[in-house]
Design a protein around this motif. Structure first.
Motif, mmCIF file in Angstrom:
data_model
loop_
_atom_site.group_PDB
_atom_site.id
_atom_site.type_symbol
_atom_site.label_atom_id
_atom_site.label_comp_id
_atom_site.label_asym_id
_atom_site.label_seq_id
_atom_site.Cartn_x
_atom_site.Cartn_y
_atom_site.Cartn_z
ATOM 1 N N GLU A 45 88.931 -16.862 41.901
ATOM 2 C CA GLU A 45 88.213 -15.758 42.552
ATOM 3 C C GLU A 45 87.330 -15.018 41.565
ATOM 4 N N ILE A 46 87.754 -14.916 40.305
ATOM 5 C CA ILE A 46 86.920 -14.304 39.269
ATOM 6 C C ILE A 46 85.654 -15.138 39.076
ATOM 7 N N ILE A 47 85.798 -16.460 39.081
ATOM 8 C CA ILE A 47 84.634 -17.351 38.944
ATOM 9 C C ILE A 47 83.688 -17.165 40.124
ATOM 10 N N LEU A 48 84.237 -17.096 41.336
ATOM 11 C CA LEU A 48 83.407 -16.889 42.533
ATOM 12 C C LEU A 48 82.639 -15.579 42.437
ATOM 13 N N ASP A 49 83.329 -14.508 42.040
ATOM 14 C CA ASP A 49 82.673 -13.200 41.919
ATOM 15 C C ASP A 49 81.612 -13.211 40.829
ATOM 16 N N TYR A 50 81.892 -13.877 39.714
ATOM 17 C CA TYR A 50 80.952 -13.922 38.598
ATOM 18 C C TYR A 50 79.638 -14.576 39.010
ATOM 19 N N TYR A 51 79.727 -15.657 39.767
ATOM 20 C CA TYR A 51 78.523 -16.374 40.188
ATOM 21 C C TYR A 51 77.980 -15.865 41.526
ATOM 22 N N GLY A 52 78.665 -14.907 42.146
ATOM 23 C CA GLY A 52 78.196 -14.350 43.410
ATOM 24 C C GLY A 52 78.230 -15.355 44.552
ATOM 25 N N ALA A 100 83.403 -18.840 49.158
ATOM 26 C CA ALA A 100 84.191 -20.060 49.008
ATOM 27 C C ALA A 100 83.445 -21.297 49.514
ATOM 28 N N SER A 101 82.760 -21.179 50.637
ATOM 29 C CA SER A 101 82.089 -22.360 51.195
ATOM 30 C C SER A 101 80.890 -22.784 50.346
ATOM 31 N N SER A 102 80.121 -21.839 49.836
ATOM 32 C CA SER A 102 78.983 -22.225 48.993
ATOM 33 C C SER A 102 79.456 -22.775 47.650
ATOM 34 N N PHE A 103 80.576 -22.253 47.139
ATOM 35 C CA PHE A 103 81.159 -22.783 45.909
ATOM 36 C C PHE A 103 81.610 -24.226 46.120
ATOM 37 N N ALA A 104 82.267 -24.484 47.257
ATOM 38 C CA ALA A 104 82.729 -25.839 47.578
ATOM 39 C C ALA A 104 81.541 -26.798 47.678
ATOM 40 N N ASP A 105 80.471 -26.358 48.337
ATOM 41 C CA ASP A 105 79.273 -27.193 48.449
ATOM 42 C C ASP A 105 78.674 -27.485 47.077
ATOM 43 N N LYS A 106 78.653 -26.468 46.222
ATOM 44 C CA LYS A 106 78.030 -26.603 44.912
ATOM 45 C C LYS A 106 78.773 -27.601 44.017
ATOM 46 N N ILE A 107 80.120 -27.598 44.081
ATOM 47 C CA ILE A 107 80.871 -28.516 43.223
ATOM 48 C C ILE A 107 81.164 -29.848 43.908
ATOM 49 N N GLY A 108 80.824 -29.960 45.197
ATOM 50 C CA GLY A 108 80.962 -31.232 45.895
ATOM 51 C C GLY A 108 82.342 -31.529 46.431
ATOM 52 N N VAL A 109 83.034 -30.498 46.933
ATOM 53 C CA VAL A 109 84.328 -30.715 47.584
ATOM 54 C C VAL A 109 84.241 -30.202 49.013
ATOM 55 N N GLN A 110 85.187 -30.600 49.838
ATOM 56 C CA GLN A 110 85.202 -30.130 51.214
ATOM 57 C C GLN A 110 85.547 -28.643 51.259
ATOM 58 N N SER A 128 87.307 -27.153 53.418
ATOM 59 C CA SER A 128 88.722 -26.977 53.748
ATOM 60 C C SER A 128 89.591 -27.064 52.494
ATOM 61 N N SER A 129 89.198 -27.887 51.531
ATOM 62 C CA SER A 129 89.944 -27.981 50.267
ATOM 63 C C SER A 129 89.934 -26.647 49.546
ATOM 64 N N MET A 130 88.775 -26.020 49.539
ATOM 65 C CA MET A 130 88.644 -24.716 48.896
ATOM 66 C C MET A 130 89.498 -23.671 49.622
ATOM 67 N N SER A 131 89.470 -23.704 50.928
ATOM 68 C CA SER A 131 90.259 -22.770 51.730
ATOM 69 C C SER A 131 91.751 -22.947 51.471
ATOM 70 N N HIS A 132 92.200 -24.197 51.415
ATOM 71 C CA HIS A 132 93.613 -24.472 51.173
ATOM 72 C C HIS A 132 94.033 -24.033 49.768
ATOM 73 N N LEU A 133 93.132 -24.174 48.811
ATOM 74 C CA LEU A 133 93.434 -23.718 47.447
ATOM 75 C C LEU A 133 93.552 -22.205 47.382
ATOM 76 N N LEU A 134 92.576 -21.503 47.962
ATOM 77 C CA LEU A 134 92.560 -20.050 47.902
ATOM 78 C C LEU A 134 93.735 -19.427 48.655
ATOM 79 N N SER A 135 94.206 -20.101 49.683
ATOM 80 C CA SER A 135 95.351 -19.579 50.433
ATOM 81 C C SER A 135 96.669 -19.894 49.742
ATOM 82 N N GLY A 136 96.650 -20.769 48.737
ATOM 83 C CA GLY A 136 97.867 -21.142 48.035
ATOM 84 C C GLY A 136 98.589 -22.300 48.686
ATOM 85 N N ARG A 137 98.018 -22.868 49.725
ATOM 86 C CA ARG A 137 98.652 -23.995 50.411
ATOM 87 C C ARG A 137 98.687 -25.237 49.541
#
Length: 155
Positions: A12-19, A22-32, A34-43
């Motif tokens: 979350e610090i990385i997301l805030d730093y780059y503004g 979660a979805s734009s971050f996932a697109d930028k690094i090339g992951v789905q 939903s993967s980002m959502s599952h990570l951020l939720s702790g699942r």
């Protein structure tokens, strides 16, 4: 071992730093997304592939900081790995001891990560308000983002 809650906080610090959200971050690094959502939720826990994609796209992110919280973010340019040879390991019978041009450094000793003592920068500048508070206890902090989303933190 990587603590998933701490990893999510650093993510979350990385997301805030780059503004990024979660979805734009996932697109930028090339992951789905939903993967980002599952990570951020702790699942789910982060995969090695996920971590390596972050490091490829964002070179300012330090691997040890992201995984273990050691080091700094953003990575400073003079951070290096420090190699400390073990001088007590030497054998008379080893082939390396017969070669006088060979260094006496143990190539299998551990690398020690050299940490800088500078803290993570605070990128949010406080804004002054004319509102006076009767109590000095914080009830809730809400961050509003330009994309219309928000996050609420309750201490």
């Amino acid at each position: 071992m990587v603590n998933i809650d701490d990893f999510v906080k650093r993510l979350e610090i990385i997301l805030d730093y780059y503004g990024l959200n979660a979805s734009s971050f996932a697109d930028k690094i090339g992951v789905q997304r939903s993967s980002m959502s599952h990570l951020l939720s702790g699942r789910n826990k982060p995969s090695l592939d996920f971590v390596m994609k972050i490091l490829d796209v964002f070179p300012e992110v330090d691997l040890y900081w992201m995984l273990l919280g050691k080091g700094n973010f953003p990575k400073s340019e003079n951070e290096t790995l420090k190699f400390e040879p073990k001088s007590d390991i030497k054998s008379e019978d080893s082939p390396a001891s017969s070669n006088e041009n060979h260094s006496e450094i143990d190539l299998f000793s551990q690398l020690h990560y050299e940490e800088e003592k500078t803290p993570v920068k605070n990128y949010a500048e406080p804004k002054r308000s004319n509102i006076s508070f009767e109590e000095d206890e914080i009830e809730k902090i809400v961050f509003f983002y330009k994309n219309g989303t928000f996050k609420a933190y309750v201490p």
